[in-house]
Enzyme design. Structure first.
Site, PDB file in Angstrom:
ATOM      1  N   TYR A 137       0.819  -1.212   0.000  1.00 37.79           N
ATOM      2  CA  TYR A 137       0.000   0.000   0.000  1.00 37.79           C
ATOM      3  C   TYR A 137       0.855   1.266   0.000  1.00 37.79           C
ATOM      4  O   TYR A 137       0.416   2.305  -0.477  1.00 37.79           O
ATOM      5  CB  TYR A 137      -0.891   0.044   1.246  1.00 37.79           C
ATOM      6  CG  TYR A 137      -2.254  -0.570   1.077  1.00 37.79           C
ATOM      7  CD1 TYR A 137      -2.385  -1.926   0.772  1.00 37.79           C
ATOM      8  CD2 TYR A 137      -3.403   0.191   1.226  1.00 37.79           C
ATOM      9  CE1 TYR A 137      -3.627  -2.494   0.632  1.00 37.79           C
ATOM     10  CE2 TYR A 137      -4.655  -0.375   1.088  1.00 37.79           C
ATOM     11  CZ  TYR A 137      -4.767  -1.714   0.791  1.00 37.79           C
ATOM     12  OH  TYR A 137      -6.000  -2.270   0.657  1.00 37.79           O
ATOM     13  N   LYS A 184       2.710 -15.407   2.873  1.00 41.87           N
ATOM     14  CA  LYS A 184       2.879 -16.189   1.640  1.00 41.87           C
ATOM     15  C   LYS A 184       4.361 -16.497   1.552  1.00 41.87           C
ATOM     16  O   LYS A 184       5.064 -16.056   0.641  1.00 41.87           O
ATOM     17  CB  LYS A 184       2.367 -15.355   0.439  1.00 41.87           C
ATOM     18  CG  LYS A 184       2.282 -16.113  -0.860  1.00 41.87           C
ATOM     19  CD  LYS A 184       1.131 -17.103  -0.935  1.00 41.87           C
ATOM     20  CE  LYS A 184       1.209 -17.925  -2.203  1.00 41.87           C
ATOM     21  NZ  LYS A 184       0.178 -18.994  -2.272  1.00 41.87           N
ATOM     22  N   ASP A 216      -3.568 -18.164   1.021  1.00 42.11           N
ATOM     23  CA  ASP A 216      -4.612 -18.830   0.222  1.00 42.11           C
ATOM     24  C   ASP A 216      -5.334 -19.876   1.057  1.00 42.11           C
ATOM     25  O   ASP A 216      -6.558 -20.019   1.008  1.00 42.11           O
ATOM     26  CB  ASP A 216      -4.026 -19.422  -1.076  1.00 42.11           C
ATOM     27  CG  ASP A 216      -2.778 -20.253  -0.846  1.00 42.11           C
ATOM     28  OD1 ASP A 216      -2.189 -20.195   0.262  1.00 42.11           O
ATOM     29  OD2 ASP A 216      -2.369 -20.975  -1.781  1.00 42.11           O
ATOM     30  N   ASP A 240      -6.483  -6.632   4.273  1.00 48.06           N
ATOM     31  CA  ASP A 240      -7.598  -5.946   3.615  1.00 48.06           C
ATOM     32  C   ASP A 240      -8.589  -6.988   3.106  1.00 48.06           C
ATOM     33  O   ASP A 240      -9.797  -6.908   3.351  1.00 48.06           O
ATOM     34  CB  ASP A 240      -7.049  -5.109   2.449  1.00 48.06           C
ATOM     35  CG  ASP A 240      -8.158  -4.385   1.695  1.00 48.06           C
ATOM     36  OD1 ASP A 240      -9.056  -3.846   2.370  1.00 48.06           O
ATOM     37  OD2 ASP A 240      -8.128  -4.382   0.455  1.00 48.06           O
ATOM     38  N   ASP A 244     -12.395  -8.405   4.995  1.00 48.62           N
ATOM     39  CA  ASP A 244     -13.691  -8.362   4.309  1.00 48.62           C
ATOM     40  C   ASP A 244     -14.328  -9.748   4.295  1.00 48.62           C
ATOM     41  O   ASP A 244     -15.525  -9.902   4.530  1.00 48.62           O
ATOM     42  CB  ASP A 244     -13.529  -7.889   2.852  1.00 48.62           C
ATOM     43  CG  ASP A 244     -13.794  -6.404   2.698  1.00 48.62           C
ATOM     44  OD1 ASP A 244     -13.579  -5.662   3.680  1.00 48.62           O
ATOM     45  OD2 ASP A 244     -14.207  -5.986   1.597  1.00 48.62           O
TER      46      ASP A 244
END
Ligand code: IPM
Ligand code: MG
Length: 355
Positions: A137, A184, A216, A240, A244
Site C-alpha cells: 500500500y 505467503k 490462500d 484488507d 472483508d
C-alpha cells in the site's frame, strides 16, 4: 489527563451514524470532550482538500478519533489524490501512524440467522489484526515503458513486523491466547522475514500460541471452519482481503466496528475508530442507516484508548439488548421484528445505558 475525541463524521451516512455514537458515548462516559471537523468529500466541498490541515491538527491534539465514512459518487471523478479514500483515509493512517488495524468479526447471538454459518453449531468470534501503514500500500510505485508497465513495491522492516505482532499478542491476551499469522512465505521475501520475526516474538511470549498459515489456505479455512480462529495477524494487503471475507461470515457487515491503533502517547494508545461499512450514499439522510457498527466502534475506543473496559462492555450489552428486544434498522430487518430509524435505535441504546 484530557479525554479529547476528534469527531470526523465525513460523508453520507457517516454523519447520521456518528451523531448516534456521540449521543451514546456522552452517556457511557460523561467526561469525554468532543470536537468536530470535516473530512472526505465534505471537506473537499468546503476547502478543496479531503484532509484539511486543521482536521489533521485536531486529530493530533486529541486522544482518539471517531470517523464515520468518506466518499461517494459525487467525488468519484476527481483525480486520485483528491478522492476521499486516497486523499483522506490513507494519509490519515500514514500521518497519524496508525499501524495496527483491529477488525473483530463477531456474530451477535440475536443476529445469528443472518450468518451463512448459522448451522455450524457455534458463533464466529475472531479478530483480524492487519498491519496498516506498510507493505504494498505504501511502497514505491512507478510506470515504465511509456505507461505500459506498472510497478508496486512491497517492503517490510523488522521494526514494522515487531510492532504489529506486539499488538496481536496483546489482543490475543484479552481473548483466547491464540494467533494465526498469515503470510505467503513460499513465494514472498517479505513473508519470509515476517515469519522469522513472528517466530522470534512467539518464542519470547509463550503464553500465546502462534501458528502460521499461508494466505490462500487461510482464505479457504475461513469458509471451511471459521471457529478455529482467534486472532489472525497479517500484513496490509492480505488483511484488507481477509478482513472483508471474515466480516461477511457474520452476515452483518454493516454491524462491524474497527480500530486503527498507533503507539502510546502519555500512557494512552492513540486510535482512530470507524465502522467497517462505507458512506452508503444511496440511503444517506433518510434515517435508514444502521448506527450499530459506529456505536460498537465507540465501545472499542473506550476499551483501547481510554482503558474503560466496563464502559465498552456496557455499550456492547446495550446493543445486544435492543436487538434482543427486536429493534431492527432496515438493513437487518426480519419478519416479526420492529423497524426503527437510525435515531430511534440510538435513543433505545441511550435508554438502556441510562436505565
Ligand atoms: C479498508 C478499505 C481501504 C483499504 C480502501 C478504501 C483504501 O478497503 O479500509 O479496508 O484498502 O485499506
Ligand atoms: Mg478493505
Amino acid at each position: 489527563m484530557s479525554n479529547k475525541v476528534a469527531v470526523l463524521p465525513g460523508d453520507g451516512i457517516g454523519v447520521e451514524v456518528i451523531a448516534e455514537t456521540v449521543k451514546v458515548l456522552k452517556v457511557a462516559k460523561p467526561d469525554l470532550e468532543f470536537e468536530e471537523a470535516l473530512v472526505g468529500g465534505a471537506a473537499y466541498d468546503d476547502c478543496g482538500q479531503p484532509l484539511p490541515q486543521s482536521t489533521l491538527d485536531l486529530c493530533r491534539a486529541s486522544d482518539a478519533v471517531l470517523l464515520g465514512a468518506v466518499g461517494g459518487p459525487k467525488w468519484d471523478k476527481l483525480p486520485a489524490q483528491l478522492r476521499p479514500e486516497i486523499g483522506a483515509l490513507l494519509p490519515l493512517r500514514a500521518e497519524l501512524e496508525l499501524f495496527a488495524n483491529v477488525r473483530p468479526a463477531k456474530v451477535l447471538r440475536s443476529l445469528l440467522n443472518a450468518s451463512p454459518l448459522k448451522n455450524t453449531g457455534g458463533t464466529i468470534d475472531l479478530v483480524v489484526v492487519r498491519e496498516l501503514t506498510g507493505g504494498i500500500y505504501f511502497g514505491h510505485r512507478e510506470r515504465q515503458d511509456n505507461g505500459n508497465t506498472a510497478i508496486d513495491t512491497c517492503k517490510y522492516s523488522r521494526f514494522e513486523i515487531e510492532r504489529i505482532a506486539e499488538v496481536a499478542i496483546s489482543v490475543a491476551r484479552r481473548r483466547n491466547h491464540q494467533i494465526t499469522s498469515v503470510d505467503k512465505h513460499n513465494v514472498l521475501e517479505t513473508s519470509r522475514l515476517w515469519r522469522e520475526v513472528v517466530d522470534e516474538m512467539a518464542a519470547n511470549n509463550q503464553d500465546v500460541k502462534v501458528t502460521h498459515m499461508l494466505v490462500d489456505n487461510c482464505a479457504m479455512q475461513l469458509i471451511r471452519d471459521p471457529l478455529q480462529f482467534d486472532v489472525i495477524l497479517t500484513e496490509n494487503m492480505f488483511g484488507d482481503i481477509l478482513s472483508d471475507e471474515a466480516s461477511m461470515l457474520t452476515g452483518s457487515l454493516g454491524l462491524l466496528p474497527s480500530a486503527s491503533l498507533g503507539s502510546s502517547r502519555n500512557g494512552r494508545t492513540f486510535g482512530l475508530y470507524e465502522p467497517v461499512h462505507g458512506s452508503a450514499p444511496d440511503i444517506a439522510g433518510q434515517g435508514r442507516a444502521n448506527p450499530l457498527a459506529a456505536i460498537l466502534s465507540g465501545a472499542m475506543m473506550l476499551k483501547y484508548t481510554f482503558a474503560d473496559d466496563s464502559g465498552a462492555e456496557r455499550i456492547e450489552a446495550a446493543v445486544d439488548s435492543v436487538l434482543e428486544d427486536g429493534l431492527r434498522t432496515a438493513d437487518v430487518f426480519e419478519k416479526g421484528s420492529r423497524l426503527v430509524t437510525t435515531s430511534e435505535i440510538g435513543d433505545a441504546i441511550v435508554a438502556k445505558l441510562a436505565g
